[in-house]
Design a protein around this motif. Sequence first.
Motif, PDB file in Angstrom:
ATOM      1  N   LEU A 306       1.074  -1.315   0.280  1.00 55.15           N
ATOM      2  CA  LEU A 306       0.093   0.568  -0.004  1.00 55.15           C
ATOM      3  C   LEU A 306       1.317   1.762  -0.287  1.00 55.15           C
ATOM      4  O   LEU A 306       0.777   2.590  -0.727  1.00 55.15           O
ATOM      5  CB  LEU A 306      -0.658  -0.052   1.130  1.00 55.15           C
ATOM      6  CG  LEU A 306      -2.083   1.115   1.188  1.00 55.15           C
ATOM      7  CD1 LEU A 306      -3.251   1.034  -0.028  1.00 55.15           C
ATOM      8  CD2 LEU A 306      -2.619   0.855   2.497  1.00 55.15           C
ATOM      9  N   LEU A 307       2.199   1.258   1.038  1.00 54.30           N
ATOM     10  CA  LEU A 307       3.091   2.426   0.821  1.00 54.30           C
ATOM     11  C   LEU A 307       3.568   2.469  -0.792  1.00 54.30           C
ATOM     12  O   LEU A 307       3.738   3.858  -0.675  1.00 54.30           O
ATOM     13  CB  LEU A 307       4.213   1.792   2.178  1.00 54.30           C
ATOM     14  CG  LEU A 307       4.970   3.502   2.015  1.00 54.30           C
ATOM     15  CD1 LEU A 307       4.157   5.052   2.388  1.00 54.30           C
ATOM     16  CD2 LEU A 307       5.775   2.948   3.151  1.00 54.30           C
ATOM     17  N   GLY A 308       3.806   1.837  -1.392  1.00 53.42           N
ATOM     18  CA  GLY A 308       4.848   1.493  -2.547  1.00 53.42           C
ATOM     19  C   GLY A 308       3.912   2.134  -3.116  1.00 53.42           C
ATOM     20  O   GLY A 308       4.303   3.054  -4.194  1.00 53.42           O
ATOM     21  N   CYS A 309       3.068   1.637  -3.629  1.00 56.99           N
ATOM     22  CA  CYS A 309       1.869   2.439  -4.286  1.00 56.99           C
ATOM     23  C   CYS A 309       1.150   3.600  -4.127  1.00 56.99           C
ATOM     24  O   CYS A 309       0.582   4.767  -4.790  1.00 56.99           O
ATOM     25  CB  CYS A 309       0.054   1.788  -4.165  1.00 56.99           C
ATOM     26  SG  CYS A 309       0.497   0.325  -5.008  1.00 56.99           S
ATOM     27  N   MET A 310       1.511   4.340  -2.842  1.00 58.96           N
ATOM     28  CA  MET A 310       1.088   6.043  -2.582  1.00 58.96           C
ATOM     29  C   MET A 310       2.159   6.571  -3.359  1.00 58.96           C
ATOM     30  O   MET A 310       2.003   7.431  -3.222  1.00 58.96           O
ATOM     31  CB  MET A 310       0.581   5.448  -0.726  1.00 58.96           C
ATOM     32  CG  MET A 310      -0.214   5.122  -0.694  1.00 58.96           C
ATOM     33  SD  MET A 310      -0.601   5.237   1.322  1.00 58.96           S
ATOM     34  CE  MET A 310      -0.540   6.850   1.209  1.00 58.96           C
ATOM     35  N   LEU A 311       2.898   6.122  -2.420  1.00 53.23           N
ATOM     36  CA  LEU A 311       4.773   6.614  -2.776  1.00 53.23           C
ATOM     37  C   LEU A 311       5.050   6.660  -4.792  1.00 53.23           C
ATOM     38  O   LEU A 311       5.254   7.403  -5.343  1.00 53.23           O
ATOM     39  CB  LEU A 311       5.648   6.002  -2.620  1.00 53.23           C
ATOM     40  CG  LEU A 311       6.131   6.212  -1.303  1.00 53.23           C
ATOM     41  CD1 LEU A 311       7.212   5.084  -0.840  1.00 53.23           C
ATOM     42  CD2 LEU A 311       6.142   7.586  -0.739  1.00 53.23           C
ATOM     43  N   LEU A 312       4.182   5.886  -5.438  1.00 52.78           N
ATOM     44  CA  LEU A 312       4.224   5.143  -6.926  1.00 52.78           C
ATOM     45  C   LEU A 312       2.812   6.856  -7.261  1.00 52.78           C
ATOM     46  O   LEU A 312       4.347   7.384  -8.474  1.00 52.78           O
ATOM     47  CB  LEU A 312       4.027   4.461  -7.605  1.00 52.78           C
ATOM     48  CG  LEU A 312       3.647   4.433  -9.033  1.00 52.78           C
ATOM     49  CD1 LEU A 312       5.139   4.504  -9.585  1.00 52.78           C
ATOM     50  CD2 LEU A 312       3.661   2.799  -9.059  1.00 52.78           C
ATOM     51  N   THR A 316       4.150  10.044  -9.370  1.00 51.62           N
ATOM     52  CA  THR A 316       3.308  10.164 -10.881  1.00 51.62           C
ATOM     53  C   THR A 316       3.056  11.275 -11.207  1.00 51.62           C
ATOM     54  O   THR A 316       2.894  12.760 -11.866  1.00 51.62           O
ATOM     55  CB  THR A 316       2.864   9.117 -11.167  1.00 51.62           C
ATOM     56  OG1 THR A 316       1.870   8.821 -10.508  1.00 51.62           O
ATOM     57  CG2 THR A 316       3.573   7.764 -11.520  1.00 51.62           C
ATOM     58  N   LYS A 317       2.245  11.759  -9.699  1.00 50.21           N
ATOM     59  CA  LYS A 317       1.492  12.829 -10.042  1.00 50.21           C
ATOM     60  C   LYS A 317       1.926  14.204  -9.812  1.00 50.21           C
ATOM     61  O   LYS A 317       1.985  15.001 -10.580  1.00 50.21           O
ATOM     62  CB  LYS A 317      -0.305  12.215  -8.843  1.00 50.21           C
ATOM     63  CG  LYS A 317      -0.296  11.727  -9.257  1.00 50.21           C
ATOM     64  CD  LYS A 317      -1.684  11.538  -9.794  1.00 50.21           C
ATOM     65  CE  LYS A 317      -2.821  10.977 -10.042  1.00 50.21           C
ATOM     66  NZ  LYS A 317      -3.410  10.921 -11.199  1.00 50.21           N
ATOM     67  N   GLY A 318       3.162  14.417  -9.398  1.00 52.97           N
ATOM     68  CA  GLY A 318       3.800  15.694  -9.494  1.00 52.97           C
ATOM     69  C   GLY A 318       4.869  15.464 -10.454  1.00 52.97           C
ATOM     70  O   GLY A 318       5.026  16.809 -10.676  1.00 52.97           O
ATOM     71  N   ILE A 320       3.479  15.009 -13.348  1.00 54.26           N
ATOM     72  CA  ILE A 320       1.993  15.734 -13.880  1.00 54.26           C
ATOM     73  C   ILE A 320       1.960  17.500 -13.506  1.00 54.26           C
ATOM     74  O   ILE A 320       2.183  18.168 -14.720  1.00 54.26           O
ATOM     75  CB  ILE A 320       0.914  14.972 -14.424  1.00 54.26           C
ATOM     76  CG1 ILE A 320       1.534  13.585 -14.706  1.00 54.26           C
ATOM     77  CG2 ILE A 320      -0.239  15.298 -14.598  1.00 54.26           C
ATOM     78  CD1 ILE A 320       0.298  12.641 -14.163  1.00 54.26           C
ATOM     79  N   GLY A 321       2.522  17.192 -12.403  1.00 56.32           N
ATOM     80  CA  GLY A 321       2.039  18.351 -11.209  1.00 56.32           C
ATOM     81  C   GLY A 321       3.187  19.919 -11.908  1.00 56.32           C
ATOM     82  O   GLY A 321       3.337  20.467 -12.422  1.00 56.32           O
ATOM     83  N   SER A 322       4.281  18.764 -11.862  1.00 53.85           N
ATOM     84  CA  SER A 322       5.374  20.131 -12.578  1.00 53.85           C
ATOM     85  C   SER A 322       5.205  20.658 -13.991  1.00 53.85           C
ATOM     86  O   SER A 322       5.615  21.746 -14.467  1.00 53.85           O
ATOM     87  CB  SER A 322       6.291  18.911 -12.339  1.00 53.85           C
ATOM     88  OG  SER A 322       6.930  18.789 -11.200  1.00 53.85           O
ATOM     89  N   PHE A 323       4.751  19.323 -15.123  1.00 55.51           N
ATOM     90  CA  PHE A 323       4.214  19.625 -16.035  1.00 55.51           C
ATOM     91  C   PHE A 323       3.150  20.590 -16.887  1.00 55.51           C
ATOM     92  O   PHE A 323       3.451  21.535 -17.320  1.00 55.51           O
ATOM     93  CB  PHE A 323       4.553  18.336 -17.350  1.00 55.51           C
ATOM     94  CG  PHE A 323       3.897  18.756 -18.799  1.00 55.51           C
ATOM     95  CD1 PHE A 323       4.827  18.875 -20.034  1.00 55.51           C
ATOM     96  CD2 PHE A 323       2.901  18.716 -18.893  1.00 55.51           C
ATOM     97  CE1 PHE A 323       4.852  19.191 -20.845  1.00 55.51           C
ATOM     98  CE2 PHE A 323       2.333  18.798 -20.339  1.00 55.51           C
ATOM     99  CZ  PHE A 323       3.514  19.282 -20.889  1.00 55.51           C
ATOM    100  N   GLU A 324       1.842  20.348 -15.530  1.00 56.45           N
ATOM    101  CA  GLU A 324       1.530  21.566 -15.902  1.00 56.45           C
ATOM    102  C   GLU A 324       1.772  23.041 -15.666  1.00 56.45           C
ATOM    103  O   GLU A 324       0.779  23.963 -15.871  1.00 56.45           O
ATOM    104  CB  GLU A 324       0.370  20.697 -14.554  1.00 56.45           C
ATOM    105  CG  GLU A 324      -0.713  21.396 -14.940  1.00 56.45           C
ATOM    106  CD  GLU A 324      -2.477  20.560 -13.885  1.00 56.45           C
ATOM    107  OE1 GLU A 324      -3.567  20.756 -13.736  1.00 56.45           O
ATOM    108  OE2 GLU A 324      -1.945  20.082 -13.404  1.00 56.45           O
ATOM    109  N   THR A 325       2.122  22.910 -14.435  1.00 62.32           N
ATOM    110  CA  THR A 325       2.574  24.055 -13.887  1.00 62.32           C
ATOM    111  C   THR A 325       3.439  24.882 -15.407  1.00 62.32           C
ATOM    112  O   THR A 325       3.548  26.032 -15.376  1.00 62.32           O
ATOM    113  CB  THR A 325       3.294  23.989 -12.411  1.00 62.32           C
ATOM    114  OG1 THR A 325       2.737  23.515 -11.509  1.00 62.32           O
ATOM    115  CG2 THR A 325       3.412  25.815 -12.362  1.00 62.32           C
ATOM    116  N   MET A 326       4.510  24.523 -15.281  1.00 59.97           N
ATOM    117  CA  MET A 326       5.743  24.726 -16.092  1.00 59.97           C
ATOM    118  C   MET A 326       5.950  25.343 -17.221  1.00 59.97           C
ATOM    119  O   MET A 326       6.519  25.424 -18.444  1.00 59.97           O
ATOM    120  CB  MET A 326       6.990  24.876 -15.954  1.00 59.97           C
ATOM    121  CG  MET A 326       7.623  24.561 -14.662  1.00 59.97           C
ATOM    122  SD  MET A 326       7.167  26.784 -13.830  1.00 59.97           S
ATOM    123  CE  MET A 326       8.108  27.385 -14.562  1.00 59.97           C
TER     124      MET A 326
END
Length: 367
Positions: A306-312, A316-318, A320-326
């Motif tokens: 469960l922790l591994g899935c959360m970190l993954l 991935t969302k991080g 995507i968020g960086s690309f969405e921002t810049m």
Amino acid sequence: MLNAELNTPDDFPAVDATTTFPPVNSTYGSPKIQDGAYIQMEDGPGNGNQQQHPPRDYTHSIAESAMTAEGIADPSGFWIICCVVLIGDMNRGVLFPIMWPLVKELGGDSVWLGYAVGSFSFGRIIASPSLGKWSIEKGYSTTLVMSMTIMLIGCFLFAQVSRVGSLYFLVFSQIVLGIGSATLGVTRAYVAEITATRQRTTYIAWLTAVQYGGFTVTPIFGSLFSYLLQDNRYSVGFFVFDQYSAAAYFMAILCFLALFLLLTGFQARYRTKPAVKSKKSQKRMEQDEVANRVTFVGITVYNAALLGCMLLNVSTKGSIGSFETMGISFAESHFGLQPAVAGIIVSICGMVGVCSLLSMGFLGKIL
């Protein structure tokens, strides 16, 4: 034949040899079932006690039904859920090409762009637990209608950002949009409950593809509004149409459409906690034994997975968020691309990604 060989007819428990399904007293309507169709079987109390049912106009919970090995219980509901998920992430995709020009017009910089993008996810974070709880207490239909109404309000708020001329108001409208689209957990729970266990992963993968496509493919709509209305501004009474507000009004129309589908074609269902099984199968006991083993880091295998899935998910969302921002800012400053052109490029890449995602099953068979 088996009983004749054993000569012990009592070795097997008696079963109800009902020749038709559903039984006469079933709540699932006509007993005529086509071959290969998906059916639902309602579990009775089994002890002679009377079971209290919800009112007649209140649809039975899917969790109270025993699924067959194949099929989906509510195909129309599944497609409506896909529409809800698609519109929720279209709020990010359609607004992606115009967010950076809007922030610059309001006097902001890349830091404010990060605030504007992050506020959408912040709205999702604060609302997701509450919406998940309400889907159990109020039902899927009420929860989704409420969230879609909030999303509609957020679209109208975003349409007024250029008129208000405040970066704080932009952040506030993004938070409202995030709250309205914080139904990913609710929609996935619905799909999990209406699908057979064997095909559950397939349908949730389709739902994930719809979500991914809503963000990565639909920037082409924002690019279209940016291209057509870049230097134009039209006023029709209270409404002002420019490249920023037109995208928001477009999303508002889609929200109205989703509300119409939810109110007219979506069956009202409530969620219930599944009953605890008194006896586990041997396979289930073996799985639980493996899941409860303690790893070298001091946590169980289940918690480690469960922790591994959360970190993954965070990684991935991080990205995507960086690309969405810049993304748009970088394309404009380093390659001289207009936001409309950059949005089209993102949409094309998103289409390739969606096609690849939907082809994973086929690729897995041939590779």
